[in-house]
Design a protein around this motif. Structure first.
Motif, short mmCIF file in Angstrom:
data_model
loop_
_atom_site.label_atom_id
_atom_site.label_comp_id
_atom_site.label_asym_id
_atom_site.label_seq_id
_atom_site.Cartn_x
_atom_site.Cartn_y
_atom_site.Cartn_z
N ASN A 132 0.82 -1.23 0.00
CA ASN A 132 0.00 0.00 0.00
C ASN A 132 0.85 1.27 0.00
O ASN A 132 0.36 2.34 0.31
CB ASN A 132 -0.98 0.01 1.17
CG ASN A 132 -0.28 0.16 2.51
OD1 ASN A 132 0.93 0.12 2.60
ND2 ASN A 132 -1.06 0.32 3.56
N VAL A 155 -3.01 10.16 -3.55
CA VAL A 155 -2.60 8.90 -2.93
C VAL A 155 -2.44 9.06 -1.42
O VAL A 155 -2.53 8.10 -0.67
CB VAL A 155 -1.30 8.39 -3.60
CG1 VAL A 155 -0.10 9.22 -3.14
CG2 VAL A 155 -1.06 6.93 -3.31
N GLY A 189 -4.74 -1.22 0.20
CA GLY A 189 -3.61 -1.59 -0.65
C GLY A 189 -3.94 -2.74 -1.59
O GLY A 189 -5.08 -3.21 -1.64
N TYR A 223 -7.94 -4.93 -4.54
CA TYR A 223 -7.59 -3.75 -3.76
C TYR A 223 -8.44 -3.84 -2.50
O TYR A 223 -9.66 -3.98 -2.58
CB TYR A 223 -7.95 -2.50 -4.57
CG TYR A 223 -7.58 -1.19 -3.91
CD1 TYR A 223 -6.26 -0.86 -3.65
CD2 TYR A 223 -8.57 -0.26 -3.57
CE1 TYR A 223 -5.93 0.35 -3.06
CE2 TYR A 223 -8.25 0.94 -2.99
CZ TYR A 223 -6.92 1.25 -2.73
OH TYR A 223 -6.59 2.45 -2.15
N ILE A 283 0.65 2.14 -5.46
CA ILE A 283 -0.72 2.57 -5.77
C ILE A 283 -0.73 3.44 -7.03
O ILE A 283 -1.58 3.26 -7.92
CB ILE A 283 -1.33 3.36 -4.58
CG1 ILE A 283 -1.33 2.51 -3.31
CG2 ILE A 283 -2.74 3.84 -4.91
CD1 ILE A 283 -2.12 1.23 -3.39
N ARG A 297 -8.32 7.13 1.67
CA ARG A 297 -7.72 5.86 1.26
C ARG A 297 -7.45 4.95 2.46
O ARG A 297 -7.43 3.72 2.31
CB ARG A 297 -6.43 6.12 0.48
CG ARG A 297 -6.12 5.05 -0.55
CD ARG A 297 -5.03 5.45 -1.48
NE ARG A 297 -3.74 5.62 -0.84
CZ ARG A 297 -2.96 4.63 -0.43
NH1 ARG A 297 -3.34 3.39 -0.61
NH2 ARG A 297 -1.80 4.87 0.15
#
Lengths: 97, 466
Positions: free
Chosen positions: A16, A34, A43, A51, A21, A39
């Motif tokens: 991750n 990112v 990962g 994902y 990414i 988020r």
């Protein structure tokens, strides 16, 4: 939940870091980030090609070179404010750095 | 990969939610600290009968090149000082976020110089006549540069679309009365809630009907219904989407966001929508925060006697922000949690017995919203004793004005960065079923968004008083 299953955060198949990414999701930076909180440490699983959340569990869990990762995860999660990322560092970054 | 993404130091970046350390390692929190620092400094100076207007400089109206030249020459020292402050502060912050200063500095120089050029073009007395609206111009210039030329990847370090926009939104909070958020917030949540649920449902069920996997359909639905790329990524992780699916959602979100960033202000202008209604419609139907702000700011700047559009630029920004930030962005954690719950109970019952964790609602919460609300609360409390006349005479030039100027710079950095980081050749292909499923939701979204913004709640948005 089966308590014996390992968390993805401590699995060698889980990546991750930002490089991984950005490589997998081209265009993410154009209208996203990112490093955004949304988020939440999600990962990529190279074993299943999905994902997913760092806190997921899996029967094919394969511990990283740092076995303390899983224990620290459980400890910090139980304290109620999440996981210390240091234990989840990928052993080798995709760009080889 | 022929060229690496060299902008982030691999392994130095936080990997997972990490407790209190998050406060100094995530861009959301840094946008809060920086934005609130600006607000506090501005207030301290204000109570001491000073302000930082000297450094919050931006080009003013000009008609001839000689006027422009003399204006820039007079203020050269101010621009140099402003650039130096931006450079030092942002280089420091981005280095803590993992970006290399040697890559960030040249990139930020480019962003600042181009932003200055956009400001200059927008300040031209004939700019409106030629539709030179600075936000759209910034986005357009960025798009041309990144797609017509091969910009080095290392420059990406300075194209921080989300960081700049979050910083700008926190500063925007300082000029938005908290009472307005309390008054219009529930309407924004109701309107955005209706459209979000409807849009998600249309994309999800159309996608399922067309044969898409449930996690993929949900990823597309979240991208169209909640907050664009950020939502698609958040939900993809929550529902375990296949790794090929988020890039398709990203492509579709960016494609439609770019179409709407130009189309929504244009159509709103043709329909002569009041600025507040135009901002509300854009807030409801645009996908990404930065692209929507570009559209809303552009439309707001059209308000005035020349175009016949009623209202003000601040109304368009206020209605947009209320709907997009309060009505849509803050709910992403809930969406992810609910969809994760559906995922584990309905879509993958044979899996390993994982369960959704309620903590992800907080992990995924866009923390910059806290800064936005705190800035609004702080300034509203600080100026509560001023009458309207005193506010206009003292607070506007001494406190709100300099903050607004810095906010506009931050937004312009973001609008340019959208274009500069949108390299169309790098996007994943998104044809066929995903395209049609997503586009079905887009059509419903834009129609229902218009009806709610103009017909149902139109009087709220047209009469917003920021």
């Amino acid at each position: 939940m089966r308590p014996g299953l390992g968390r993805c955060a401590g699995c060698r198949n889980f990546r991750n870091d930002a490089d991984s990414i950005l490589l997998a999701f081209p265009g993410l930076s154009a209208m996203g980030s990112v490093g955004a909180d949304v988020r939440a440490g999600d990962g990529l699983c190279s074993l299943h090609g999905v994902y997913l959340s760092f806190s997921d569990r899996c029967a094919q869990f394969s511990a990283t070179a740092r076995p303390e990762g899983e224990a620290r995860f459980e400890e910090e999660l139980s304290r109620g404010y999440g996981f210390s990322g240091a234990a989840a560092q990928p052993t080798v970054s995709p760009s080889g750095k | 990969m022929s060229e690496q993404n060299p902008t982030i130091v691999a392994g130095d970046h936080p990997q997972t939610p990490s407790g209190w350390r998050e406060l100094f390692r995530k861009e959301d929190w840094w946008s809060v600290w920086l934005g609130l620092a600006v607000v506090v400094i501005a207030y301290v100076l204000f109570v001491n009968r000073q302000n930082f207007g000297w450094i919050a400089v931006a080009p003013t109206k000009w008609g001839t090149f000689s006027e422009l030249g003399s204006q820039l020459a007079t203020n050269a020292g101010r621009y140099i000082a402003q650039f130096a402050v931006f450079l030092v502060v942002l280089t420091g912050v981005t280095s803590l976020l993992g970006y290399k200063p040697r890559e960030f500095v040249p990139s930020f120089v480019l962003v600042y110089v181009l932003s200055g050029a956009v400001f200059v073009a927008g300040a031209w007395s004939q700019a409106q006549r030629y539709n030179l609206e600075p936000p759209l111009l910034a986005l357009f210039i960025g798009l041309v540069l990144s797609n017509a030329f091969h910009l080095p990847k290392s420059l990406d370090a300075g194209f921080r679309v989300e960081f700049y926009i979050k910083l700008g939104i926190v500063l925007l909070g300082a000029t938005l009365p908290f009472t307005l958020i309390l008054w219009a917030g529930p309407v924004a949540i109701l309107q955005a809630g209706i459209v979000s649920v409807l849009t998600f449902s249309v994309i999800y069920f159309t996608g399922r009907k067309l044969g898409l996997e449930a996690p993929f359909a949900a990823t597309l639905g979240a991208g169209g219904a909640v907050c664009g790329v950020s939502a698609a990524i958040a939900v993809a992780g929550a529902v375990r989407a296949r790794k090929e699916h988020p890039p398709i959602a990203i492509t579709l979100v960016v494609f439609w966001a770019i179409v709407f960033v130009f189309a929504l202000p244009l159509v709103s202008r043709q329909l002569h929508l009041p600025a507040g209604q135009g901002g509300a419609w854009i807030g409801t139907s645009e996908f990404a925060d930065a692209a929507g702000l570009a559209a809303a700011q552009s439309y707001g700047e059209l308000a005035g006697p020349v175009t016949g559009i009623s209202g003000s630029a601040s109304q368009a920004l206020a209605s947009y922000t209320l709907i997009k930030v309060i009505g849509r962005d803050v709910w992403i954690g809930i969406w992810a949690f609910v969809l994760a719950a559906i995922s584990v109970t309905r879509w993958e019952k044979d899996e390993t017995g994982r369960r959704p964790e309620a903590k992800q609602i907080w992990w995924r919460f866009p923390k910059f919203v806290i800064g936005f609300l705190a800035a609004s609360l702080l300034v509203t409390f600080a100026v509560r004793h001023f009458s309207l006349a005193e506010y206009n005479r003292m607070v506007k030039p001494g406190l709100a004005g300099p903050i607004t100027a810095l906010r506009t710079w931050a937004f312009t950095f973001s609008f340019l960065s959208i274009g500069l980081s949108t390299r169309l050749r790098e996007f994943a292909s998104a044809k066929g079923r995903p395209f049609w499923a997503f586009s079905a939701g887009v059509i419903v979204n834009v129609i229902v968004g218009y009806i709610l913004s103009v017909w149902v709640f139109g009087h709220y948005w047209a009469n917003l008083a920021p």
